[in-house]
Design an enzyme around this catalytic site. Structure first.
Site, PDB file in Angstrom:
ATOM      1  N   PHE A  33       0.834  -1.207   0.000  1.00  0.00           N
ATOM      2  CA  PHE A  33       0.000   0.000   0.000  1.00  0.00           C
ATOM      3  C   PHE A  33       0.876   1.267   0.000  1.00  0.00           C
ATOM      4  CE2 PHE A  33      -1.948   2.939   3.307  1.00  0.00           C
ATOM      5  CZ  PHE A  33      -2.733   3.652   2.414  1.00  0.00           C
ATOM      6  N   TYR A 110      -1.465 -10.630  14.278  1.00  0.00           N
ATOM      7  CA  TYR A 110      -0.552 -10.498  15.424  1.00  0.00           C
ATOM      8  C   TYR A 110      -0.800 -11.558  16.497  1.00  0.00           C
ATOM      9  CZ  TYR A 110      -0.265  -5.719  13.439  1.00  0.00           C
ATOM     10  OH  TYR A 110      -0.153  -4.639  12.613  1.00  0.00           O
ATOM     11  N   TYR A 190       3.638  -7.721  17.444  1.00  0.00           N
ATOM     12  CA  TYR A 190       4.037  -6.798  16.360  1.00  0.00           C
ATOM     13  C   TYR A 190       4.737  -5.572  16.934  1.00  0.00           C
ATOM     14  CZ  TYR A 190       2.903  -3.159  12.782  1.00  0.00           C
ATOM     15  OH  TYR A 190       2.919  -2.123  11.874  1.00  0.00           O
ATOM     16  N   ASN A 219      -1.939   5.325  11.295  1.00  0.00           N
ATOM     17  CA  ASN A 219      -3.112   4.975  10.472  1.00  0.00           C
ATOM     18  C   ASN A 219      -3.233   5.779   9.184  1.00  0.00           C
ATOM     19  OD1 ASN A 219      -3.704   4.074  13.411  1.00  0.00           O
ATOM     20  ND2 ASN A 219      -5.164   2.909  12.173  1.00  0.00           N
ATOM     21  N   TYR A 336     -11.285 -11.325  16.355  1.00  0.00           N
ATOM     22  CA  TYR A 336      -9.845 -11.553  16.151  1.00  0.00           C
ATOM     23  C   TYR A 336      -9.335 -12.831  16.816  1.00  0.00           C
ATOM     24  CZ  TYR A 336      -9.186  -6.659  14.595  1.00  0.00           C
ATOM     25  OH  TYR A 336      -9.212  -5.459  13.926  1.00  0.00           O
ATOM     26  N   TYR A 340      -6.216 -10.951  21.580  1.00  0.00           N
ATOM     27  CA  TYR A 340      -6.316  -9.600  21.007  1.00  0.00           C
ATOM     28  C   TYR A 340      -6.344  -8.590  22.155  1.00  0.00           C
ATOM     29  CZ  TYR A 340      -7.955  -5.580  18.309  1.00  0.00           C
ATOM     30  OH  TYR A 340      -8.071  -4.349  17.727  1.00  0.00           O
TER      31      TYR A 340
HETATM   32  N1  LIG Z   1      -0.436   1.690   6.589  1.00  0.00           N
HETATM   33  C1  LIG Z   1      -0.290   2.134   7.824  1.00  0.00           C
HETATM   34  O1  LIG Z   1      -1.087   2.922   8.321  1.00  0.00           O
HETATM   35  C2  LIG Z   1       0.876   1.725   8.657  1.00  0.00           C
HETATM   36  C3  LIG Z   1       0.831   2.071  10.004  1.00  0.00           C
HETATM   37  C4  LIG Z   1       1.921   1.760  10.813  1.00  0.00           C
HETATM   38  C5  LIG Z   1       3.031   1.127  10.285  1.00  0.00           C
HETATM   39  N2  LIG Z   1       3.058   0.804   8.958  1.00  0.00           N
HETATM   40  C6  LIG Z   1       4.279   0.132   8.480  1.00  0.00           C
HETATM   41  O2  LIG Z   1       4.590   0.590   7.164  1.00  0.00           O
HETATM   42  C7  LIG Z   1       5.114  -0.481   6.379  1.00  0.00           C
HETATM   43  C8  LIG Z   1       4.313  -0.651   5.086  1.00  0.00           C
HETATM   44  O3  LIG Z   1       2.943  -0.823   5.404  1.00  0.00           O
HETATM   45  P1  LIG Z   1       1.812  -1.011   4.299  1.00  0.00           P
HETATM   46  O4  LIG Z   1       0.572  -0.462   4.886  1.00  0.00           O
HETATM   47  O5  LIG Z   1       2.272  -0.530   2.975  1.00  0.00           O
HETATM   48  O6  LIG Z   1       1.697  -2.598   4.309  1.00  0.00           O
HETATM   49  P2  LIG Z   1       1.546  -3.636   3.077  1.00  0.00           P
HETATM   50  O7  LIG Z   1       1.266  -4.951   3.668  1.00  0.00           O
HETATM   51  O8  LIG Z   1       0.590  -3.096   2.092  1.00  0.00           O
HETATM   52  O9  LIG Z   1       2.994  -3.617   2.427  1.00  0.00           O
HETATM   53  C9  LIG Z   1       4.074  -4.405   2.884  1.00  0.00           C
HETATM   54  C10 LIG Z   1       4.741  -5.023   1.666  1.00  0.00           C
HETATM   55  O10 LIG Z   1       5.898  -5.749   2.098  1.00  0.00           O
HETATM   56  C11 LIG Z   1       5.981  -6.934   1.337  1.00  0.00           C
HETATM   57  N3  LIG Z   1       6.753  -7.932   2.081  1.00  0.00           N
HETATM   58  C12 LIG Z   1       6.442  -8.452   3.298  1.00  0.00           C
HETATM   59  N4  LIG Z   1       7.358  -9.366   3.642  1.00  0.00           N
HETATM   60  C13 LIG Z   1       8.262  -9.422   2.634  1.00  0.00           C
HETATM   61  C14 LIG Z   1       9.431 -10.200   2.412  1.00  0.00           C
HETATM   62  N5  LIG Z   1       9.839 -11.120   3.305  1.00  0.00           N
HETATM   63  N6  LIG Z   1      10.126 -10.000   1.271  1.00  0.00           N
HETATM   64  C15 LIG Z   1       9.706  -9.095   0.355  1.00  0.00           C
HETATM   65  N7  LIG Z   1       8.597  -8.343   0.509  1.00  0.00           N
HETATM   66  C16 LIG Z   1       7.884  -8.511   1.637  1.00  0.00           C
HETATM   67  C17 LIG Z   1       4.533  -7.368   1.142  1.00  0.00           C
HETATM   68  O11 LIG Z   1       4.397  -8.257   0.037  1.00  0.00           O
HETATM   69  C18 LIG Z   1       3.830  -6.026   0.925  1.00  0.00           C
HETATM   70  O12 LIG Z   1       3.728  -5.708  -0.441  1.00  0.00           O
HETATM   71  C19 LIG Z   1       5.096  -1.707   7.308  1.00  0.00           C
HETATM   72  O13 LIG Z   1       6.370  -1.849   7.887  1.00  0.00           O
HETATM   73  C20 LIG Z   1       4.090  -1.366   8.376  1.00  0.00           C
HETATM   74  O14 LIG Z   1       4.375  -2.018   9.582  1.00  0.00           O
HETATM   75  C21 LIG Z   1       2.000   1.067   8.153  1.00  0.00           C
HETATM   76  O1  LIG Z   2     -14.067  -4.595  10.997  1.00  0.00           O
HETATM   77  C1  LIG Z   2     -13.392  -4.013  11.872  1.00  0.00           C
HETATM   78  C2  LIG Z   2     -11.974  -3.885  11.822  1.00  0.00           C
HETATM   79  C3  LIG Z   2     -11.309  -3.210  12.834  1.00  0.00           C
HETATM   80  N1  LIG Z   2     -11.999  -2.662  13.869  1.00  0.00           N
HETATM   81  C4  LIG Z   2     -11.293  -1.861  14.912  1.00  0.00           C
HETATM   82  O2  LIG Z   2     -10.774  -0.693  14.270  1.00  0.00           O
HETATM   83  C5  LIG Z   2      -9.574  -0.242  14.909  1.00  0.00           C
HETATM   84  C6  LIG Z   2      -8.502  -0.017  13.873  1.00  0.00           C
HETATM   85  O3  LIG Z   2      -8.137  -1.245  13.317  1.00  0.00           O
HETATM   86  P1  LIG Z   2      -7.013  -1.424  12.179  1.00  0.00           P
HETATM   87  O4  LIG Z   2      -7.271  -2.740  11.536  1.00  0.00           O
HETATM   88  O5  LIG Z   2      -6.947  -0.270  11.269  1.00  0.00           O
HETATM   89  O6  LIG Z   2      -5.659  -1.546  13.007  1.00  0.00           O
HETATM   90  P2  LIG Z   2      -5.022  -0.721  14.201  1.00  0.00           P
HETATM   91  O7  LIG Z   2      -5.248   0.732  14.074  1.00  0.00           O
HETATM   92  O8  LIG Z   2      -5.488  -1.339  15.488  1.00  0.00           O
HETATM   93  O9  LIG Z   2      -3.516  -1.103  13.998  1.00  0.00           O
HETATM   94  C7  LIG Z   2      -2.801  -0.675  12.865  1.00  0.00           C
HETATM   95  O10 LIG Z   2      -2.094   0.423  13.291  1.00  0.00           O
HETATM   96  C8  LIG Z   2      -0.875   0.803  12.744  1.00  0.00           C
HETATM   97  C9  LIG Z   2      -0.116  -0.230  11.930  1.00  0.00           C
HETATM   98  O11 LIG Z   2       1.083  -0.586  12.535  1.00  0.00           O
HETATM   99  C10 LIG Z   2      -0.849  -1.387  11.458  1.00  0.00           C
HETATM  100  O12 LIG Z   2      -1.245  -1.140  10.151  1.00  0.00           O
HETATM  101  C11 LIG Z   2      -1.969  -1.818  12.343  1.00  0.00           C
HETATM  102  O13 LIG Z   2      -1.376  -2.521  13.396  1.00  0.00           O
HETATM  103  C12 LIG Z   2      -9.291  -1.284  16.002  1.00  0.00           C
HETATM  104  O14 LIG Z   2      -9.792  -0.809  17.224  1.00  0.00           O
HETATM  105  C13 LIG Z   2     -10.092  -2.516  15.572  1.00  0.00           C
HETATM  106  O15 LIG Z   2     -10.470  -3.318  16.648  1.00  0.00           O
HETATM  107  C14 LIG Z   2     -13.383  -2.772  13.918  1.00  0.00           C
HETATM  108  O16 LIG Z   2     -14.046  -2.288  14.864  1.00  0.00           O
HETATM  109  N2  LIG Z   2     -14.036  -3.449  12.921  1.00  0.00           N
END
Ligand SMILES: NC(=O)c1ccc[n+]([C@@H]2O[C@H](COP(=O)([O-])OP(=O)(O)OC[C@H]3O[C@@H](n4cnc5c(N)ncnc54)[C@H](O)[C@@H]3O)[C@@H](O)[C@H]2O)c1
Ligand SMILES: O=c1ccn([C@@H]2O[C@H](COP(=O)(O)OP(=O)(O)O[C@H]3OC[C@@H](O)[C@H](O)[C@H]3O)[C@@H](O)[C@H]2O)c(=O)[nH]1
Length: 394
Positions: A33, A110, A190, A219, A336, A340
């Site tokens: 993403f 997780y 995690y 987020n 979950y 959780y």
């Molecule tokens: N989206 C958010 O709001 C959010 C929040 C907090 C932290 N993060 C962190 O940001 C980073 C990216 O998040 P994202 O939302 O894009 O997640 P995502 O799952 O969409 O992207 C992660 C990508 O890493 C690749 N990947 C995982 N393991 C791999 C491996 N062993 N070798 C090669 N590729 C691998 C997956 O195929 C995937 O395409 C992560 O480290 C996540 O923990 C994201």
């Molecule tokens: O269908 C659903 C899904 C989720 N939820 C709730 O919505 C909240 C947000 O859930 P998310 O799935 O977006 O995940 P969280 O915000 O808890 O964690 C995320 O935060 C930061 C990143 O590191 C990760 O991408 C993820 O761990 C949680 O309280 C979860 O319990 C619902 O109430 N209904």
């Protein structure tokens, strides 16, 4: 202060007015993403080259093909799993900067796949840090706001006035403690793995002079986040909340509120957040050695409020009536499984990123949901109709 994004590609300057030199960037997890949006930005607005590493490339296919794209030759895809691929060190060596996004990062994993979660977020990241340190390469590592865990305020009595005091809930990179639940609450596998890799990177900086930046996303949401179960991901899969609620809306089902939807989150639009990452990439002197919260403190809602807003926005963009029963409550155990737990509230302190990079998010929650749900409807509505119409095999 000149903005790096506001000037043309040929004359781009950093925040201190110096011309920006084109970099070669090794982006691990580029097919996810965040990676897909970062690649898009780097291709359309900069001259940097990207070596895009991932096991999948569906979300960046539009940047790789056809051959006559304006950025042809500046992005190359390398399909590899960093767990076991000897090409990794060579690709890091070829680059000026490594950005590590690879991770298992969906809460449903997780507590149900804690070993995979710990390996992915700690063990698999170790060689990346090692190769960067040994080869004097700069690293931007993606951590998470989950390293803060729960707020101090959540331990105060429910009626304590101190709960309203920002000192008890605002999350500051250099001050707030990391507060996790007990070991049997495997949700924290995690956050704990991310915390340890942060500490290792920080120590590499302190003891060996490695140049690093750590990003703590709060987020980030927008198009291409996760998957819609049964369409472009497993039917039984549980993505993050944006995709869970989108899936419910597309299917006309009630949105499921885990434990009543009382947890609070701040959501930031992916395109705002990517601006912050671009500033980090192009201003190493200001970003090195820092940990940055990247979020939008103005976009705070409970999960229940998020659901209510998504229902309204989806109805507007799709022209469909909301479901008769818009939401239902489910227990976290049912949704979950065992182990959780949840972060109660997540407000990022913005002092460090404001001071170092002058960055602020722009997009309101309503506006970001409107563009994201327009995308979800356009991308998935027809496919969902076909899935629903298909007779179930007996
Ligand atoms: N989206 C958010 O709001 C959010 C929040 C907090 C932290 N993060 C962190 O940001 C980073 C990216 O998040 P994202 O939302 O894009 O997640 P995502 O799952 O969409 O992207 C992660 C990508 O890493 C690749 N990947 C995982 N393991 C791999 C491996 N062993 N070798 C090669 N590729 C691998 C997956 O195929 C995937 O395409 C992560 O480290 C996540 O923990 C994201
Ligand atoms: O269908 C659903 C899904 C989720 N939820 C709730 O919505 C909240 C947000 O859930 P998310 O799935 O977006 O995940 P969280 O915000 O808890 O964690 C995320 O935060 C930061 C990143 O590191 C990760 O991408 C993820 O761990 C949680 O309280 C979860 O319990 C619902 O109430 N209904």
């Amino acid at each position: 202060m000149a903005s790096s994004a506001s000037v043309g590609a040929s004359a781009r300057v950093d925040l201190d007015g110096n011309p920006i030199k084109p970099l070669t960037i090794c982006m691990i997890g580029a097919g996810g993403f965040i990676g897909s949006h970062l690649c898009e930005k780097l291709m359309s607005e900069t001259q940097h080259k990207v070596l895009a590493l991932d096991v999948y490339n569906d979300k960046i296919k539009h940047l790789l093909e056809p051959d006559n794209l304006p950025w042809h030759g500046r992005i190359t895809f390398h399909r590899l799993n960093i767990k076991h691929d000897s090409r990794l060190e060579g690709l890091i060596k070829m680059s000026d900067l490594t950005i590590n996004l690879a991770a298992i990062c969906t809460p449903a994993d997780y507590n149900t796949r804690p070993l995979d979660t710990i390996y992915s977020n700690f063990i698999d990241a170790l060689p990346v840090v090692k190769y960067c340190s040994e080869n004097n390469k700069r690293l931007i590592h993606f951590s998470t706001c989950e390293v803060y865990g729960k707020t101090i305020g959540s331990f105060l009595p429910k009626d304590s006035p101190l709960r309203q005091d920002p000192a008890y809930y605002v999350l500051k990179e250099d001050e707030s403690p990391c507060i996790f639940g007990s070991i049997e609450k495997q949700r924290w596998s995690y956050a704990c793995a991310k915390q340890l890799i942060e500490r290792l990177i920080y120590a590499e900086g302190a003891e060996n002079g490695m140049e690093f930046t750590i990003v703590r996303p709060f987020n980030w949401i927008g198009p291409r986040m996760d998957f819609i179960p049964g369409v472009d991901g497993p039917s039984e899969g549980v993505p993050r909340v944006l995709a869970c609620f989108s899936n419910n809306l597309l299917r006309g089902q009630p949105l499921k509120l885990v434990d009543g939807g009382q947890s609070q989150r701040t959501f930031v639009y992916i395109k705002d957040a990517i601006e912050a990452v671009t500033l980090m990439i192009e201003n190493p002197a200001r970003a090195n050695g820092h940990i940055f919260n990247v979020g939008n403190p103005n976009n705070e809602v409970t999960v229940r409020q998020l659901a209510e807003m998504m229902i309204k926005v989806y109805s507007k963009v799709s022209g469909e009536q909301p479901p008769e029963t818009p939401t239902i409550d489910v227990s976290s155990k049912e949704f979950y499984g065992e182990g959780y737990d949840d972060s109660d509230k997540r407000i990022p302190d913005m002092t460090t990123i404001n001071r170092q990079l002058g960055w602020n998010p722009k997009t309101s929650l309503w506006d970001l949901l409107e563009s994201t749900l327009t995308y979800q409807h356009r991308t998935y509505a027809e496919a969902i109709k076909k899935v629903i119409a298909k007779p179930v095999a007996s």
